[in-house]
Every structure is written in C-alpha cells, then in structure tokens.
Design an enzyme around this catalytic site. Structure first.
Site, PDB file in Angstrom:
ATOM      1  N   GLY A 173      -0.891  -9.662  -0.992  1.00  0.00           N
ATOM      2  CA  GLY A 173      -0.432  -9.575  -2.361  1.00  0.00           C
ATOM      3  C   GLY A 173      -1.223 -10.271  -3.435  1.00  0.00           C
ATOM      4  O   GLY A 173      -0.785 -10.301  -4.579  1.00  0.00           O
ATOM      5  N   CYS A 208     -14.126  -5.239   2.055  1.00  0.00           N
ATOM      6  CA  CYS A 208     -14.941  -6.451   2.217  1.00  0.00           C
ATOM      7  C   CYS A 208     -15.917  -6.243   3.359  1.00  0.00           C
ATOM      8  O   CYS A 208     -16.229  -7.163   4.119  1.00  0.00           O
ATOM      9  CB  CYS A 208     -14.082  -7.691   2.428  1.00  0.00           C
ATOM     10  SG  CYS A 208     -12.961  -7.587   3.817  1.00  0.00           S
ATOM     11  N   ASP A 222       2.960   4.478   5.366  1.00  0.00           N
ATOM     12  CA  ASP A 222       1.585   4.703   5.760  1.00  0.00           C
ATOM     13  C   ASP A 222       0.834   5.250   4.543  1.00  0.00           C
ATOM     14  O   ASP A 222       1.207   6.283   3.984  1.00  0.00           O
ATOM     15  CB  ASP A 222       1.569   5.706   6.907  1.00  0.00           C
ATOM     16  CG  ASP A 222       0.182   5.983   7.465  1.00  0.00           C
ATOM     17  OD1 ASP A 222      -0.810   5.696   6.760  1.00  0.00           O
ATOM     18  OD2 ASP A 222       0.087   6.498   8.587  1.00  0.00           O
ATOM     19  N   ASP A 240       2.806  -1.356   1.598  1.00  0.00           N
ATOM     20  CA  ASP A 240       2.108  -1.740   2.817  1.00  0.00           C
ATOM     21  C   ASP A 240       2.771  -1.037   3.986  1.00  0.00           C
ATOM     22  O   ASP A 240       4.002  -0.860   3.999  1.00  0.00           O
ATOM     23  CB  ASP A 240       2.120  -3.247   3.039  1.00  0.00           C
ATOM     24  CG  ASP A 240       1.021  -3.663   4.014  1.00  0.00           C
ATOM     25  OD1 ASP A 240      -0.130  -3.828   3.562  1.00  0.00           O
ATOM     26  OD2 ASP A 240       1.305  -3.797   5.222  1.00  0.00           O
TER      27      ASP A 240
END
Length: 919
Positions: free
Chosen positions: A182, A362, A276, A249
C-alpha cells in the site's frame, strides 16, 4: 519498494508485491554483509544486454553491491506535511549533523530534489545505527511516532515515482491493480484528495455568511494549497473530493494488510477489493433513466488513471534483498511475462479514452519490461490505439535512462538469443530443451518474422524510463506511461502463439521426442525423461524461497488463478489451470455528456463475476472460499433514519452536509455500534454491485461510535477521531470548544482526565469556562491559529469528551506522544488522573460501589482482518478506546479492552466516588 509477502503466495495476477510477488528469492533475508554479491550468470546477462555503457559498468555493479539508503516521505495534505517536515529541518538535522560515529561525522538526512515540494528524504546511515546508537534516540522516536500516526511513510525512493507520473487531476477515478502492501496506494489517495481542505474551507467561508455561523481562521495548511485550488477545482460537492481510488490485491490476507496501511489516511473515497488483476471484473454503475417501455442499459465504470505495479522477479531490489545474488536464475523473469501482459491488457481495457496506465516493475529484465509493453500494444491494436507517453520533462532532477530498443533473451540454460527466428531454428535442430518458457512476444518487435508489423511506426521504447542504482543511489526500476487513444478490442491470446508457450506437459513430450535415444527400450525412454527433469535436486530448485514453498500449501483449492507456481515448474504454469472462456471485449464510447461515467457492453473478461446482460437475471452471490475472511455487507442508511436525526440535532450539523452517504456494516442494516461515511461514487458502486460476486473488502471512514450514556439528553453517538476531519467544519457552535494557547493544549496532551468539577476548570486556561458550561458528551476541540508567541500557525481539530466531572482528549497514546514531540519537543510521561479519583481527600483508597463491567459484545460492524499475520477484531484497542486504557498490569488484554469502552461511556471512573451510576 519491493512488496515482499512473508511466506505467502506469489505471482498471481495482482497478488503481493514486486521483488517478492512472483519472485523466486529466499524468504529468509540474509545479512547483507555476509552474502557473496557475485553471480556469473546474472552479471553476464546484463553486461551482454548493454543496459549501461561500458564506461558506467563498474559504477553500475558497485552500486548494486552497496546497501540501500533509508528513505521516507511526509504524507497528508501539502500544508500539513510541510509543517511536520519543518520539525525535522529545524531540530533533528542540526542535531544529527553535530554527531560523530566511527571516528567520522554522521551524514544527516537529505531532501530528494526531484520529489514535489521536496517532501521525500534519504539517509545513508544504516538502520542498525539509527536504532542502536544512543545519540539517534530522539530522532528514532520522531520517526516512529510520526510513522505510527501516518505523517511519515517509509518507502523506497524509486517506489515513489509511478504515482507522480500518473498526472491525477481532481475528480478522477483511479485503480491500483496490485496495491498491497500500500505505499503507492497511499500516495495515490493523497493526490486524489489534493487541495480538498482548501476548497472546503473556501465553501465554508461563503456558507458562514449565509447561515450566520462562526468560521475559524484557515491557517498555514490552507494557505499552502490556495494556488492549487485556484488553478484546478473540484467544486461540485461543496469542495469535497469526488474522485475515487480502488485499491486491489489478489490475496485476501494482503488486502487486509493493505487496509491497515490505508486506514491511516482516513479517506471516504477509497474502496479496497480482492480480485485477480488479470481478470479484474467490470464494476457496474446505476443505469440512466430511460423512456417508458425501453430496457435499461447496463453502465460500467471506466478509469481515468490506472497503476499496474505488477508482480515481477525483482532483481532491481538486490541492494535490499541480498538473496537475489545467490538465487538469480534466467528463468525467474521468463515465467511472469504472460501474467504481466494480461494485467497490462486488462488495464488498457478498463481505461477511458485519453486515460493513462502507468506500468512499473522493480526488475531490470527487458522480458518483464519492454517486451510486456510491446506485446500489450500489439494485442490492443497497435500504436493507433495505444501509445507511450514522453515523460522526459517530468520530475526535473531525476536521472534516468531510456528504454531499450533492442534486447536479447537468456534461456534457462544460460544461452542468449537475439531473435525468435534463432530459437525456432534451434528447436528444429536440437529440440526445445531449455527453451520451454520462451515465446515469440518476448523478443523485440523488429525481430518479428517478415510480414508482421506493429503499426505505421516503431514503438518509441525510448519513452520508457529505466532507473539504475548508480545514477542517484537507488534501487533498479522500470516505468512506462501508456495512453489510450481510441477504443480497443483486445486480441485474444488463443489467436497467437506469440504470447503462450506450450503447456509444460506438451513441452516435456516434445523435448523428449527430440532427445536421441538408442532403440525403443522403455527404460531408456524413462532415463531420457529423467535427463530432462532429474528426480534429484536441480540447480533451479535448490533452496526454494519461502514464497515458492508455501505457494502450493496456501493456494486456494479450485480458485481460478494465474498464480506463478513453485520454482521447479517447467514452462508456463499458468497454462495448467483451467481458463474460463469469455467474450472478446468491445468497448463503446460513452453517450455525449457521459464521458466521466463511460459505458461499455459486452462486459470485458472477468465481468462474468456477477455482471449480466440487462435481460438476464441476477446470478446468486459467489460462494465464499473457505480460506477467505468473512466480509460484512455494506448497508446504507436512509437519510431520514431516526438515529441520523438524533445525531444531526445534537451536533447541529449543517443541512448542506450530505445525509445519504452514511452506512453500517452488518446484515440488519441498522446502526448498532458504528456508522461509516463514504463518497457518493463509492456509495453507487457498493449498492449497485451488492450480491453480484464482487469482493469488496473495505470502504468508508468510521465517523460515529455508539456509547452507553446514562443521561437521556446526551447523544449516544460520539464523533470518531478518524471521521472528525470530514465532519468538524459542519458542526454547530453548541458542541465546539476553541483553544488558542500552546500551553493549554500541552496540558491536555500530557494529562488524561483532568478534573473540571470542584474548581478544576480554573486550571484549564482559556477553555476552562467553556468546558465547565458545556453539556456532557462529545465535543469538537478546535485549535485556532493566532499570531501570538503562545499561538499556533497550524490549525488542528481534536475530539474531546466531557463527562460529569472531567474531560479527556479522545486520542490514543501514540498520537499524544507524537504531538508532544512535534509541537513541544516534549517526551514527558503521560499522567492518568482517572486513578486519583479512587481516593478521598486524605489520599485513602475508596471502595467503589459495585462497579460491574459489561460483557464484551462481539464485533457487529467490522470485519475480522489480519495484520502482521495476526487476526485482529476491529473496534477493540483502536483510536479513542486506546486513549483511556486502564493500566492494570494484572488485568488480561481482553479485560483492558472492555474497560476502555466502559470508561468513555459517561466517564465512569470519574463518577464512581461521587454518584450512584452503575454500568
């Protein structure tokens, strides 16, 4: 930045976080200095890929081997964040600058130049030093206290970038598809509420003139936002924000952890969902009125902005997760490509024309970055429908590199392939050994076979953004901003081999057939298969991560999933699940004047979760999974409900404050314990989709809590601390107490239950006479601004409870301590005067007259949630309840919680020695 889920499932569409969501790295984080930060395959791949020039290569790898600096940002409205940050600048930075550690000066926290208003900070001093080195003690207390009350968010620097590139405007609807835990969602909701307080204050000034109400001075927070509201406004709801954030989520437990993070910001414009992301359902809105005899036309929500911060392998986080150095394998990124493409395509389907999707990972791997962008654009019709936005002029001062225009793919055996054509030739000659996960769409579009095209021009990958650790001492990151130019019809995956590798069993059979075997002996065939999948431990399966090990253990049985399976799964695990066949989505433009609430039919994939055609009956509610926490329904109260009438009359709430947005969370739909408040759009969504299979987990701010008060004229509903900022400006003067002097507030923060009766009010400064005369019950304490030496520049509002003989700020202890540190640099222990009231004038203990604690009722309004892997029943030990905790070391935790409720209810401990009240 890396959204790691300790011991949970990975890789499902939208489940868990990047650098852990879907990654294969060990769950037990090793000591950074003890890990050998070398990996020949890892380094060879990125060197041959040429992500940086040869002259930068040494700096690139040196940065990835260093520990990551600590970083945090100040949260809330701009004015409020600036005031909290000023405390850091004025006091802690000079204090840290004067320190010495290891025979050298300590480098203090520094502002991140490219972050708006420079509200983000970075610090190279290790956390272990900050936590254990005594001179850092006061700074550590500041960080902990301000974080606990929501004024500071610990967040990695590069993780702050995606929300800033979304260009959110007032009134926009926003979706965060993979939101847990979050940190980015918190950033998004702050932006959604940008300028709201200043707009509301401007409206209130006009209303005060019309209704003859007194209005408080605005203060520094409002002044900081004046320029924003003059430039762009959202005035349709008396200045209140009309926008909305839906934070989703795929994991039920993580969605509850997300709530815990988001609750600090107390937004009525937030809905948390549990779906999902690859099959995120279409959200139905109320249908527009039609002429008599005409059928209703279904209407679905589309979004102005979407964040797709997708599951990824996370190798850009190796500075904070050293296990990546020993666990990195070329197959880690290959297995998530399909899930990532599906999430991005679904995002583009749900986006309004002209809207933006920000895609981020990332990971430094082009398979998870540029290849996903290329494949999604191809599936959505090419550059005529979706384009990349040039953000090179955004965030001046942020050093970045452009996206890769060409790249190579490393297979599971460490071989590097420049084109899909080379892979096909290899398969023809030697079979598919080690190539099972490779698909055509992973390669650059300019390597496609002759006759295939992405459109009239090449994809401008240079508009993507790559962040490397050596540029500004951060982690690795990838961001791309996509804009939808026209409605799309997403190309089904089944029409192309570009996106789907063969299911693993078929791939294994093909690879077995390609293996040279002498003769037809069955044993030789089995040995050949063992050569492909050895029965013993393999390199890729050694020391699987906690995420990988628990993935199968925790996976819901029978649940539709694109979950990334355990580390040693061959090829595409997603293909092993049974996929629901859906209609292709055909988007339609909204009717004129309805652009903000666009309509599309048929519903896109995933809309079968209870969304039906107008001529179909509503399906039964989706059966709850056995492992999913029970969620209480959202039931809205009638604007004329008797309890709302009582509340409105007692607090003299302005008639302009909306009465149709109050709800409760219990099956009866009656206000039993708590009342919540949401925005108008949240109400429309929750009511229209009730019972249609939508998994709504959270919405609304708790605004009123019921109390057992013994006096009939006292309102049983007190204003909850988190709901006070929403309501306080609309409360009449009858229940308002105004405070002007710093010393008076300091006394109220340090002293719990200061006495009012018997002349005690004379010790309460300028509020003494007012609190003496005001009736029993909940009050609004307004800390007003003034120019005096003992005045405040920052306007604040706090809840106050007036009992028969005392009063008390209804704040938890951590909030009191944070305010004392911020406003006074004071760490004085808190004083609980309630204990003194069990003594007579001679100081001897009094025997109270049979006080009885009521039985604790089960939670009727709040859902059971999970925080830090522990089950929590909301309503116990929260907010005001924690403010009056009975500090009895011999009492059990449950007894403590029960007594908290009793103490607030009419100030029982205050009255035991002077009245015959029995609770």
């Amino acid at each position: 930045m890396a959204k790691r889920f300790r011991g949970g499932k990975a890789g499902k569409g939208g489940k868990g976080g990047r650098g852990g969501r879907g990654s294969h790295y060990s769950g037990q984080r090793a000591d950074y200095k003890q890990v050998d930060k070398t990996n020949e395959t890892f380094e060879r791949y990125y060197n041959e890929l040429g992500v940086v020039d040869s002259g930068e290569r040494e700096a690139f790898w040196d940065a990835l081997r260093r520990d990551l600096p600590n970083s945090f940002r100040f949260t809330g409205s701009k004015g409020h964040a600036l005031s909290v940050q000023q405390r850091l600048k004025d006091h802690y930075v000079p204090e840290i600058t004067s320190m010495n550690f290891d025979d050298g000066p300590v480098v203090p926290p520094s502002q991140i130049s490219w972050f708006p208003e420079q509200l983000a900070w970075s610090m190279t001093t290790p956390k272990s030093v900050v936590r254990k080195f005594p001179p850092f003690a006061s700074f550590q207390r500041f960080l902990v206290s301000e974080t606990s009350v929501g004024n500071i968010s610990r967040q990695e620097v590069v993780s702050m970038i995606p929300p800033l590139l979304m260009d959110i405007k007032p009134g926009m609807t926003v979706l965060d598809m993979c939101a847990a835990p979050g940190s980015k969602a918190a950033q998004l909701i702050e932006i959604v509420h940008g300028g709201e307080e200043a707009r509301v204050r401007k409206v209130l000034h006009k209303m005060a003139e019309q209704e003859g109400r007194e209005i408080s001075p605005d203060g520094a927070e409002i002044e900081a936002d004046i320029d924003m509201i003059d430039a762009e406004g959202d005035w349709s709801d008396d200045g209140r924000t009309t926008g909305l954030l839906i934070a989703n989520d795929a994991d039920a437990k993580r969605s509850h952890m997300l709530i815990h993070q988001m609750k600090r910001l107390n937004s009525p414009n937030l809905i948390v969902m549990n779906h999902d992301a690859t099959l995120f359902p279409s959200i139905k809105l109320p249908s527009d009125p039609v002429s008599e005899g005409q059928p209703l036309r279904n209407k679905y929500l589309k979004f102005d902005r979407i964040l797709a911060d997708v599951p990824c392998s996370g190798d850009g986080t190796c500075r904070k997760n050293p296990n990546i150095w020993k666990d990195w394998l070329p197959g880690n990124g290959l297995g998530l490509y399909i899930t990532q493409v599906r999430i991005l395509v679904r995002a583009l389907q749900m986006l309004k024309v002209g809207g933006r999707v920000v895609y981020s990972t990332c990971s430094m791997n082009p398979v998870e970055n540029e290849a996903v962008i290329s494949s999604a654009i191809e599936r959505c019709g090419g550059l005529s429908h979706v384009t990349l936005v040039d953000c090179s002029d955004a965030l001046p001062g942020l050093q970045r590199r452009p996206g890769l225009k060409t790249w190579q793919i490393m297979d599971k055996q460490g071989r590097i392939w420049k084109s899909w054509k080379g892979v096909e030739e290899q398969r023809k000659v030697e079979g598919i050994e080690g190539l099972g996960k490779l698909v055509e769409g992973m390669f650059p579009p300019n390597s496609l076979r002759e006759g295939q095209s992405m459109g009239s021009e090449n994809i401008p990958f240079e508009r993507c953004m790559r962040i490397y650790g050596h540029l500004q001492d951060t982690g690795g990151f990838f961001i791309a901003v996509l804009q939808k130019k026209s409605e799309i019809k997403a190309r089904p995956e089944s029409e192309s081999r570009k996106f789907e590798p063969k299911p693993s069993i078929i791939a294994a059979v093909d690879e077995l057939a390609a293996k040279p075997v002498n003769g037809t002996n069955v044993a030789e065939k089995i040995n050949a298969l063992d050569g492909l999948v050895p029965p013993g431990p393999q390199k890729e399966a050694e020391n699987p991560s906690a995420t990988a090990r628990q993935n199968k253990e925790n996976a819901p049985q029978g649940e539709l999933s694109t979950t990334k399976h355990a580390l040693d799964d061959e090829a595409d695990a997603e293909m092993q699940t049974k996929r629901i066949k859906t209609r292709d989505e055909v988007d339609e433009a909204a009717p004129r004047g309805e652009e903000d609430r666009q309509v599309h039919f048929p519903p896109p994939p995933g809309a079968q979760l209870g969304i039906t055609r107008p001529d179909q009956a509503t399906p039964p509610p989706e059966k709850k999974k056995s492992n999913q926490p029970y969620e209480e329904p959202f039931k809205y109260l009638s604007p004329n409900h008797e309890e709302l009438n009582i509340i409105s009359e007692y607090y003299n709430i302005s008639s302009r404050f909306p009465r149709d947005r109050f709800m409760v969370r219990n099956p009866t739909g009656e206000p039993v314990k708590a009342i919540y408040y949401t925005s108008a759009l949240a109400r429309e969504i929750l009511t229209e989709n009730e019972g249609k299979g939508m998994k709504f987990v959270h919405s609304g701010v708790k605004i009123f809590v019921k109390q057992d008060v013994q006096k009939a004229e006292v309102c049983r509903w007190r204003i909850q601390n988190e709901g006070l900022p929403i309501l306080e400006a609309w409360v009449g003067e009858e229940r308002v107490v105004r405070l002007y002097k710093r010393e008076t507030l300091r006394k109220l923060l340090i002293e719990m239950f200061p006495k009012v009766a018997g002349g005690g009010w004379e010790e309460l400064g300028e509020i003494g006479e007012r609190v003496r005369d005001i009736g029993m019950g909940c009050c609004v304490l307004r800390i007003e601004t003034s120019d005096g030496d003992d005045g405040f520049r920052e306007r604040m509002v706090l809840p106050l409870w007036r009992s028969l003989h005392s009063l008390n700020l209804m704040l938890p202890k951590e909030d009191r301590k944070a305010l004392l540190l911020r406003l006074y640099n004071d760490s004085t222990p808190l004083m609980d005067h309630s204990k003194d009231r069990f003594k007579n004038d001679n100081g001897h203990a009094l025997e109270p007259e049979s006080p009885e604690l009521p039985a604790l009722a089960p939670p009727e309004e709040d859902s059971i949630s999970f925080e830090d892997d522990k089950m929590v029943i909301p309503g116990l030990g929260r907010s005001e309840e924690a403010a009056i905790e009975v500090e009895d070391a011999t009492a059990s935790k449950i007894e403590d919680e029960a007594s908290k409720e009793v103490e607030i209810a009419a100030g029982v401990r205050d009255e035991l020695n002077t009245s015959n009240i029995t609770v």
